[in-house]
Design a protein around this motif. Structure first.
Motif, short mmCIF file in Angstrom:
data_model
loop_
_atom_site.label_atom_id
_atom_site.label_comp_id
_atom_site.label_asym_id
_atom_site.label_seq_id
_atom_site.Cartn_x
_atom_site.Cartn_y
_atom_site.Cartn_z
N TYR A 66 37.11 46.97 52.26
CA TYR A 66 36.35 46.23 51.27
C TYR A 66 35.95 47.13 50.10
O TYR A 66 36.16 46.79 48.94
CB TYR A 66 35.11 45.64 51.96
N ILE A 67 35.42 48.30 50.41
CA ILE A 67 34.99 49.24 49.37
C ILE A 67 36.19 49.74 48.57
O ILE A 67 36.13 49.82 47.34
CB ILE A 67 34.19 50.40 50.00
N LEU A 68 37.29 50.07 49.25
CA LEU A 68 38.49 50.49 48.53
C LEU A 68 39.03 49.36 47.65
O LEU A 68 39.57 49.61 46.57
CB LEU A 68 39.56 50.98 49.49
N GLY A 69 38.90 48.12 48.10
CA GLY A 69 39.31 46.98 47.30
C GLY A 69 38.49 46.85 46.03
O GLY A 69 39.01 46.56 44.96
N VAL A 70 37.18 47.08 46.15
CA VAL A 70 36.31 47.04 44.97
C VAL A 70 36.69 48.16 44.01
O VAL A 70 36.83 47.93 42.79
CB VAL A 70 34.82 47.15 45.39
N ILE A 71 36.89 49.36 44.53
CA ILE A 71 37.27 50.50 43.68
C ILE A 71 38.63 50.25 43.04
O ILE A 71 38.83 50.52 41.85
CB ILE A 71 37.26 51.81 44.49
N GLY A 72 39.59 49.73 43.81
CA GLY A 72 40.91 49.42 43.26
C GLY A 72 40.84 48.38 42.16
O GLY A 72 41.56 48.47 41.16
N THR A 73 39.96 47.39 42.31
CA THR A 73 39.80 46.36 41.28
C THR A 73 39.23 46.96 40.01
O THR A 73 39.71 46.69 38.90
CB THR A 73 38.87 45.24 41.79
N VAL A 74 38.20 47.80 40.15
CA VAL A 74 37.59 48.44 38.98
C VAL A 74 38.61 49.33 38.28
O VAL A 74 38.72 49.31 37.04
CB VAL A 74 36.34 49.24 39.39
N MET A 75 39.39 50.09 39.04
CA MET A 75 40.41 50.95 38.43
C MET A 75 41.48 50.13 37.72
O MET A 75 41.94 50.52 36.65
CB MET A 75 41.02 51.87 39.49
N MET A 76 41.85 48.99 38.30
CA MET A 76 42.85 48.13 37.67
C MET A 76 42.32 47.63 36.32
O MET A 76 43.05 47.61 35.32
CB MET A 76 43.18 46.95 38.58
N ILE A 77 41.05 47.24 36.27
CA ILE A 77 40.46 46.76 35.02
C ILE A 77 40.41 47.88 33.98
O ILE A 77 40.73 47.66 32.80
CB ILE A 77 39.06 46.17 35.30
N ILE A 78 40.03 49.08 34.41
CA ILE A 78 39.98 50.21 33.49
C ILE A 78 41.36 50.51 32.93
O ILE A 78 41.53 50.71 31.72
CB ILE A 78 39.37 51.45 34.17
N TRP A 79 42.38 50.54 33.79
CA TRP A 79 43.74 50.80 33.33
C TRP A 79 44.23 49.71 32.38
O TRP A 79 44.91 49.99 31.40
CB TRP A 79 44.71 50.96 34.49
N ALA A 80 43.87 48.46 32.66
CA ALA A 80 44.28 47.37 31.78
C ALA A 80 43.62 47.50 30.42
O ALA A 80 44.27 47.28 29.38
CB ALA A 80 43.93 46.02 32.42
N LEU A 81 42.33 47.87 30.40
CA LEU A 81 41.64 48.05 29.12
C LEU A 81 42.23 49.22 28.33
O LEU A 81 42.42 49.13 27.11
CB LEU A 81 40.15 48.26 29.35
#
Length: 92
Positions: A66-81
């Motif tokens: 769950y925590i890795l999923g949250v971190i992966g989501t945040v990283m995906m958003i940062i990379w997209a931005l």
């Protein structure tokens, strides 16, 4: 969710515990799109583990996924931005 008859004091691992962990790790390593999936499935699994009254185990695996999923989501958003900034700004 149906929990099979087990002797008293013996728990069974949540059926999605390992899957949530693997999705969380993969979302962090190479495929950020799986982050929200790990996040959602992890939340469902945690709710089911809490509601089971101790009949289901695997809480640690689910929490890590769950925590890795949250971190992966945040990283995906940062990379997209960052990608959008580079596309809009050119070679700034």
């Amino acid at each position: 969710m149906v929990i099979p008859n087990q002797p008293i004091g013996q728990t069974i691992e949540h059926p999605r515990a390992t899957m949530v962990l693997v999705l969380g790790v993969v979302s962090l390593m190479c495929c950020g799109v799986l982050g929200p999936v790990a996040w959602a499935l992890g939340k469902q699994a945690l709710d089911q583990i809490n509601a089971s009254g101790g009949a289901l185990s695997g809480r640690a695996q689910v929490m890590v996924g769950y925590i890795l999923g949250v971190i992966g989501t945040v990283m995906m958003i940062i990379w997209a931005l960052l990608f959008l900034l580079v596309m809009i700004g050119g070679n700034a």
